[in-house]
Design an enzyme around this catalytic site. Structure first.
Site, PDB file in Angstrom:
ATOM      1  N   ARG A   1       0.819  -1.215   0.000  1.00 21.59           N
ATOM      2  CA  ARG A   1       0.000   0.000   0.000  1.00 21.59           C
ATOM      3  C   ARG A   1       0.858   1.273   0.000  1.00 21.59           C
ATOM      4  O   ARG A   1       0.391   2.363  -0.305  1.00 21.59           O
ATOM      5  CB  ARG A   1      -0.967  -0.012   1.189  1.00 21.59           C
ATOM      6  CG  ARG A   1      -1.973   1.110   1.143  1.00 21.59           C
ATOM      7  CD  ARG A   1      -3.243   0.911   2.012  1.00 21.59           C
ATOM      8  NE  ARG A   1      -3.149  -0.099   3.028  1.00 21.59           N
ATOM      9  CZ  ARG A   1      -2.636   0.101   4.257  1.00 21.59           C
ATOM     10  NH1 ARG A   1      -2.169   1.275   4.604  1.00 21.59           N
ATOM     11  NH2 ARG A   1      -2.611  -0.891   5.137  1.00 21.59           N
TER      12      ARG A   1
ATOM     13  N   LYS B   1      -9.193   8.632 -18.383  1.00 27.30           N
ATOM     14  CA  LYS B   1      -9.625   9.279 -19.622  1.00 27.30           C
ATOM     15  C   LYS B   1      -8.451   9.380 -20.603  1.00 27.30           C
ATOM     16  O   LYS B   1      -7.979   8.364 -21.062  1.00 27.30           O
ATOM     17  CB  LYS B   1     -10.265  10.636 -19.291  1.00 27.30           C
ATOM     18  CG  LYS B   1     -11.242  10.598 -18.105  1.00 27.30           C
ATOM     19  CD  LYS B   1     -12.534   9.870 -18.409  1.00 27.30           C
ATOM     20  CE  LYS B   1     -13.356   9.588 -17.165  1.00 27.30           C
ATOM     21  NZ  LYS B   1     -13.725  10.757 -16.363  1.00 27.30           N
TER      22      LYS B   1
ATOM     23  N   ASP C   1      -8.462  20.391 -11.911  1.00 26.34           N
ATOM     24  CA  ASP C   1      -8.728  19.092 -12.533  1.00 26.34           C
ATOM     25  C   ASP C   1      -8.406  19.252 -14.017  1.00 26.34           C
ATOM     26  O   ASP C   1      -9.129  19.926 -14.750  1.00 26.34           O
ATOM     27  CB  ASP C   1     -10.195  18.706 -12.302  1.00 26.34           C
ATOM     28  CG  ASP C   1     -10.533  17.326 -12.860  1.00 26.34           C
ATOM     29  OD1 ASP C   1      -9.876  16.901 -13.829  1.00 26.34           O
ATOM     30  OD2 ASP C   1     -11.471  16.701 -12.334  1.00 26.34           O
TER      31      ASP C   1
ATOM     32  N   TYR D   1     -17.337  17.892 -12.941  1.00 29.26           N
ATOM     33  CA  TYR D   1     -17.579  16.464 -13.048  1.00 29.26           C
ATOM     34  C   TYR D   1     -18.622  16.059 -12.002  1.00 29.26           C
ATOM     35  O   TYR D   1     -18.530  16.460 -10.835  1.00 29.26           O
ATOM     36  CB  TYR D   1     -16.268  15.702 -12.825  1.00 29.26           C
ATOM     37  CG  TYR D   1     -16.485  14.226 -12.873  1.00 29.26           C
ATOM     38  CD1 TYR D   1     -16.869  13.609 -14.053  1.00 29.26           C
ATOM     39  CD2 TYR D   1     -16.340  13.448 -11.739  1.00 29.26           C
ATOM     40  CE1 TYR D   1     -17.101  12.256 -14.092  1.00 29.26           C
ATOM     41  CE2 TYR D   1     -16.564  12.083 -11.765  1.00 29.26           C
ATOM     42  CZ  TYR D   1     -16.949  11.496 -12.949  1.00 29.26           C
ATOM     43  OH  TYR D   1     -17.188  10.159 -12.983  1.00 29.26           O
TER      44      TYR D   1
HETATM   45  C1  PLP Z   1     -14.101  10.962 -14.978  1.00 26.76           C
HETATM   46  C2  PLP Z   1     -13.693  12.200 -14.286  1.00 26.76           C
HETATM   47  C3  PLP Z   1     -13.359  12.204 -12.922  1.00 26.76           C
HETATM   48  C4  PLP Z   1     -13.464  10.951 -12.075  1.00 26.76           C
HETATM   49  O1  PLP Z   1     -12.528   9.997 -12.456  1.00 26.76           O
HETATM   50  P1  PLP Z   1     -12.766   8.383 -12.349  1.00 26.76           P
HETATM   51  O2  PLP Z   1     -11.502   7.866 -12.915  1.00 26.76           O
HETATM   52  O3  PLP Z   1     -13.979   8.071 -13.147  1.00 26.76           O
HETATM   53  O4  PLP Z   1     -12.955   8.079 -10.902  1.00 26.76           O
HETATM   54  C5  PLP Z   1     -12.947  13.390 -12.354  1.00 26.76           C
HETATM   55  N1  PLP Z   1     -12.874  14.538 -13.081  1.00 26.76           N
HETATM   56  C6  PLP Z   1     -13.199  14.576 -14.393  1.00 26.76           C
HETATM   57  C7  PLP Z   1     -13.113  15.869 -15.147  1.00 26.76           C
HETATM   58  C8  PLP Z   1     -13.614  13.413 -15.036  1.00 26.76           C
HETATM   59  O5  PLP Z   1     -13.948  13.469 -16.332  1.00 26.76           O
END
Ligand code: PLP
Length: 353
Positions: A45, A192, A167, A96
């Site tokens: 971990r 993504k 983000d 998001y």
């Molecule tokens: C998908 C997404 C998240 C969350 O990420 P996961 O990998 O699905 O937990 C956070 N911020 C944005 C802009 C996203 O598109």
């Protein structure tokens, strides 16, 4: 050690093993829950060589030190855990949905306070920063594709004594490097664009502040928001081609936007001028948008974004999507296919609905 090479070179070369005879060029997948005692890692971990290789590469691209997580939401949860009891978090009203749900839940349970803002209203955002512990934003926003004045908001937040998290999932470090503009933390859903092939959940944060890195590492160790080893390998493999995929997706998106302008089925085409995400608004609202899956053959009907394959979804099919997002808004995640095939498929579907 900052890497002075260009991003495309860094994406290909960062995070590789030492060069020596018979050493593999790529980091192996180190499946390990524990290690021989007496070293730096000790337990699964606390760290893993495959995570570290991914972290070295993404850290080099964003210009800081990276920590990887089991998902973007794992990273979100870990960062929000830094906010003290009753601390104020400022965030865009169009963010998001997972982040919005997490903020609302923490507020409802009396853990934090939140202020949701229109991220394009820079002066109002600056005013909202007063008394904030954390200013959180996305640019472009999801799925409204509004663009923030990143540098001005970071300056206002710091003036107010707040930490800033950006983000950067939509823009990626190929198109925007918020740490260079003064952000304290960059966050990614590496699920993504970074992993980029719709086959792995993965999150990351990057910071240039060593103390903040140590605090966040400590929170990850205790919260257990760690990634899987195979996922870290896949995310690193995806990252090697990030610059090519983002450039191609952006070129395809730009061309589709040009061809879509003025299409009679659409009341709006939203594109921030960069990246691979386009939001189209169907003039007839939700109904024609919901018929698209019956007609589209190449585009895949699915949530998420940033894969090699083009995907789309009507965002308001999710109850958590704010009602300020038009009911007929369909978010397109433009992939790296041939643009003429994407256009032919899309236009015949728009003509049919
Ligand atoms: C998908 C997404 C998240 C969350 O990420 P996961 O990998 O699905 O937990 C956070 N911020 C944005 C802009 C996203 O598109």
């Amino acid at each position: 050690m900052p890497d002075s090479r260009k991003p495309a070179t860094v994406a290909v070369h960062a995070g590789r093993p030492e060069r020596s005879p018979d050493q593999p060029l790529n980091v192996p997948i180190s499946m390990a829950s524990t290690y021989g005692a007496g070293g730096d890692l000790e337990y699964g971990r606390y760290g893993n060589p495959t995570w570290s290789a991914f972290e070295d590469a993404l850290g080099a691209l964003e210009g800081g030190r990276c920590l990887s997580f089991g998902s973007g939401m794992g990273a979100v949860t870990t960062v929000l855990d830094l906010v003290g009891q009753d601390g104020l978090v400022v965030a865009p009203k169009h963010s998001y949905t997972g982040t919005l749900l997490q903020l609302a839940d923490l507020e409802m349970r009396g853990r934090i306070r939140t202020k949701l803002v229109d991220i394009t209203e820079t002066a109002a955002v600056a005013a909202a920063c007063d008394d904030a512990a954390l200013v959180w934003f996305e640019s472009p926003t999801n799925p409204a594709l509004e663009v923030a004045d990143v540098a001005a908001i970071i300056a206002a937040a710091h003036e107010a004594g707040a930490r800033v998290v950006v983000d950067n999932t939509f823009a990626t470090p190929v198109l925007q490097r918020p740490l260079e503009q003064g952000a304290d933390i960059v966050l990614h859903s590496a699920t993504k664009y970074i992993a980029g092939h719709s086959d792995a959940l993965m999150g990351a944060i990057v910071t240039a502040d060593d103390d903040l890195y140590a605090v966040l590492k400590g929170r990850r160790d205790l919260l257990g928001t760690t990634p899987g080893t195979l996922e870290a390998y896949l995310a690193l493999r995806g990252l090697r081609t990030l610059h090519l995929r983002v450039e191609r997706a952006q070129a395809n998106a730009t061309e589709l936007v040009r061809r879509l302008e003025g299409h009679p089925a659409l009341s709006e085409v939203r594109y921030p001028g960069f990246g691979g995400i386009v939001s189209i608004v169907l003039a007839g609202g939700a109904h024609p948008a919901d018929l698209l899956p019956q007609h589209l053959r190449t585009w895949l009907h699915a949530t998420s974004l940033g894969g090699v394959e083009s995907t789309y979804e009507r965002r308001r099919r999710w109850n958590a999507e704010p009602d300020t997002i038009p009911a007929g808004l369909v978010r397109l995640s433009v992939g790296i296919e041939d643009v003429d095939d994407l256009w032919d498929d899309l236009v015949q579907a728009l003509d049919a609905v």
